[in-house]
Structures are given as C-alpha cells and as structure tokens.
Design a protein around this motif. Structure first.
Motif, PDB file in Angstrom:
ATOM      1  N   VAL A   1      51.704  26.455  35.194  1.00 25.91           N
ATOM      2  CA  VAL A   1      51.164  27.267  34.092  1.00 25.91           C
ATOM      3  C   VAL A   1      49.988  26.570  33.423  1.00 25.91           C
ATOM      4  O   VAL A   1      49.194  27.217  32.736  1.00 25.91           O
ATOM      5  N   ARG A   2      49.849  25.270  33.591  1.00 23.56           N
ATOM      6  CA  ARG A   2      48.691  24.554  33.052  1.00 23.56           C
ATOM      7  C   ARG A   2      47.389  25.141  33.560  1.00 23.56           C
ATOM      8  O   ARG A   2      46.362  25.146  32.856  1.00 23.56           O
ATOM      9  N   ASP A   3      47.413  25.655  34.798  1.00 23.22           N
ATOM     10  CA  ASP A   3      46.192  26.122  35.446  1.00 23.22           C
ATOM     11  C   ASP A   3      46.043  27.636  35.413  1.00 23.22           C
ATOM     12  O   ASP A   3      45.300  28.217  36.216  1.00 23.22           O
ATOM     13  N   ILE A   4      46.736  28.275  34.479  1.00 18.86           N
ATOM     14  CA  ILE A   4      46.642  29.727  34.370  1.00 18.86           C
ATOM     15  C   ILE A   4      45.206  30.173  34.127  1.00 18.86           C
ATOM     16  O   ILE A   4      44.783  31.236  34.602  1.00 18.86           O
ATOM     17  N   ASP A   5      44.434  29.382  33.396  1.00 15.48           N
ATOM     18  CA  ASP A   5      43.057  29.790  33.115  1.00 15.48           C
ATOM     19  C   ASP A   5      42.257  29.988  34.398  1.00 15.48           C
ATOM     20  O   ASP A   5      41.500  30.964  34.543  1.00 15.48           O
ATOM     21  N   ILE A   6      42.433  29.082  35.360  1.00 12.95           N
ATOM     22  CA  ILE A   6      41.732  29.207  36.641  1.00 12.95           C
ATOM     23  C   ILE A   6      42.354  30.306  37.490  1.00 12.95           C
ATOM     24  O   ILE A   6      41.662  31.165  38.054  1.00 12.95           O
TER      25      ILE A   6
END
Length: 365
Positions: A178-183
């Motif tokens: 979920v840390r990389d949801i932005d990407i």
C-alpha cells in the motif's frame, strides 16, 4: 542431511524462534553433507535469535524470461534473493542452493538485494530489440519483504515501469504494497497494473507458524481494501492450499477477500520441491504432530502417490478426485461471491514508450 539446533526444548530462547524453517540442510549441490550429533560437549546456554543479514547482489540483468506453458507471464523480476517472510512451504527455498547456501534457515536469514535493479531495468527497456510484455513481480521471492522498507528497490522498479508506461502484475504477502499506491493507482488508471495478495489462512496463530514474518491475514485483507479503493485491480491468491490443514478455509477466505474488494481469485496446491519436503515434514512434527501423517497422505493423493510433481499442467493443482472436488468448491465459491478467475491479465502494451533522457535529441514529429 540436516543441521538441527539440539536440545531446543530445554532453552529459554529458541534461536529459530520467529523463523519458519527448523533446520539448515546442506544445499543439494554441496560436495559434503553435515549431520548434527550430541558429542557430550553441548551446553544448554541460551543462544541469541538468528539475525537477518543482507548482502548486495550486483546482477548483470534484471528481467528473467520463461516459456512455461502453465503460467500466464513470460517475463518476471525478482528484486531479492531469499525471503525474510520465512514461509516454511515456500517453493522458492531450493533456489538458495544455487548460491551454495541452505534452503532452510539460510533462505530466510541470508538475503541478497539487487540495488542496481532500476538502472538495469531502464537499460533493458531501452534496448532496441526489447518487446513489451507484462512483467510479473513476486513470482519467486516477495518484493515487499521487510527489508524493502529500507532498501526501496521495488519502489524504484515501479518508478521506471511507470515512466516507461509498462504493464506489471504483483503478487505479495505483505501489506507494505500500500506504500506504493500512488504509483500503482496512476498505472492502473491506464490498465497497466494489478496486484494479488496471497493469503494462506485466516487463522492468525497458524499463519504466525507457517509464515512467521509475513503480514497477518487481517492486514493483507486490509491491503486488498486499500488497493481496491484506489481503483487498482486486486485479486486474492489462495496459496498454497494445504490439504488437511487449510483447505477447509477456502470458502471463508474467498468470502472475506470479496468483502474487502477483491475482484478475482486463484488457488494453488502446496508444492514441496527438493529440500522443502523435509523442511515441511519437520515443521509438521513440531507444530502439528497429530496431523502430520494425515496431511502428507492427503497430499500424496493429489500427487499420485508423491509429495511433489513438477509436471506442467499438474504442479499447481495436482490431479485426481480430490483436485477436481477442490476446483469445484473454488468455482462455486467464486460465483457465490462475485469473483472471476485468476489475476487481471494486462495485455495493453500500446502505451509503452521509453521517456526521453536528458540530452536526447527531440524528434520533430
């Protein structure tokens, strides 16, 4: 032959606590085998827990290719060798033997990171002969295992794939995704990203023994919800199904995943290649001794009398009556909870375009 820490029951601190494997078998390619024995000099002093070490693996290429007829991708990336999640059943464990290390405790404590992965990926994607096909990540070791919090290699890979508008599918047991949801959300909006969370059991206590350093089942379900709410196609992978231990949870697990936003699902049967067979047997002896014979006999019924079968088309599901019944249960549950089969397959490659580099001459058209 296995090197097992002796007299662990009498210790205050078990050095293998919070680890999946209970032994450190010599790799199958080693010229010598070791076997522990009590020579009378053993002292029952407490040993410290095994620490995790991380070394750099300066890879020369980062994209691996395959032509296996029973998997839905041709290209994959593995940012790490070894996996600290320590899943005792992991079919990737035997790969550590190629490094001259043990598929047992070494696999989950002696890790190798590929810090140049993003640079290698960019170079390979810019190659004139490169043909864009979906890249799968998490097919061997987990790209979001605990060391990724500091290393951020997976995130750097995603940044390259985003910039090149390249399709990617991810499989993980970690809520760190979920840390990389932005990407991932930006890529998913163009049909370029999907994620599958692998969930073996909803039983917290069993999960802690089977997968000691992976995210708890509730956290994986929460990750499914977060990804789905961000518009990212999200699947649940019921993997592996362990006969006599987790197979009864199939319907409940699919129901929970659907309730958290999963749109698709898949399952695979427990695989025990090479050294993994004895590691899993030792795990059963310690943690589920009353079920050991039953679990192994059921697995043999799926595998035509064997504990493992690497044959294409059978290795993921087994065969025979039990396999057919499990597949029917899976299909019925998917219909009941509105799921479709498999992870979203990304076939859109028309957006792929290497971005210009500083100093590149711009085209007129």
């Amino acid at each position: 032959m296995f090197v097992i820490f002796p007299n662990l029951a009498g210790m205050t601190h078990d050095p293998t606590s919070h680890r999946g494997a209970l032994a450190n078998p010599c790799g199958r390619f080693e010229p010598h085998q070791r076997e522990a024995f009590d020579d009378g000099w053993w002292r029952e002093d407490d040993l410290p827990p095994l620490a995790t070490t991380l070394e750099q693996d300066q890879a020369r290429r980062i994209i691996s290719t395959n032509d296996s007829p029973d998997i839905p991708f041709e290209q994959s990336i593995n940012p790490y060798r070894g996996c600290e999640h320590g899943c005792v059943y992991c079919y990737a464990r035997p790969s550590h033997a190629y490094l001259g290390l043990s598929p047992g405790l070494d696999f989950e404590t002696r890790l190798f990171a590929k810090p140049n992965a993003a640079a290698l990926l960019e170079a390979e994607l810019r190659h004139k002969g490169y043909r864009c096909r979906t890249i799968a990540i998490g097919t061997n070791t987990d790209p979001y295992q605990p060391v990724e919090r500091r290393q951020r290699i997976m995130r750097s890979i995603l940044e390259i794939l985003r910039d090149f508008r390249h399709p990617v599918t991810i499989t993980t047991k970690s809520a760190l995704v979920v840390r990389d949801i932005d990407i991932l959300a930006a890529m998913a909006a163009d049909g370029l990203a999907s994620v599958a969370l692998s969930v073996t059991t909803l039983d917290r206590d069993l999960a802690r023994l089977l997968e000691p350093r992976a995210a708890m089942p509730t956290r994986r379900l929460a990750a499914i919800r977060a990804l789905a709410n961000a518009g990212i196609p999200t699947a649940v992978s019921v993997a592996p199904v362990i006969p006599g231990l987790t197979d009864h949870e199939l319907e409940r697990l699919l129901e929970a995943a659907a309730a958290h936003g999963a749109k698709s699902a898949s399952w695979t049967l427990l695989r025990l290649p090479h050294e993994t067979r004895e590691l899993f047997n030792l795990w059963l002896e310690k943690h589920r001794p009353e079920r050991r014979i039953h679990v192994l006999n059921l697995l043999r019924q799926y595998r035509q009398g064997r504990l493992n079968d690497a044959t294409f088309g059978r290795r993921f599901t087994g065969e025979g009556t039990l396999s057919t019944l499990l597949e029917k249960r899976f299909q019925m549950a998917m219909r009941r909870y509105g799921l479709i089969g498999g992870q979203a397959r990304l076939t859109r490659t028309d957006l792929f375009a290497p971005p210009p580099r500083p100093g590149d001459q711009m085209t007129l058209f």
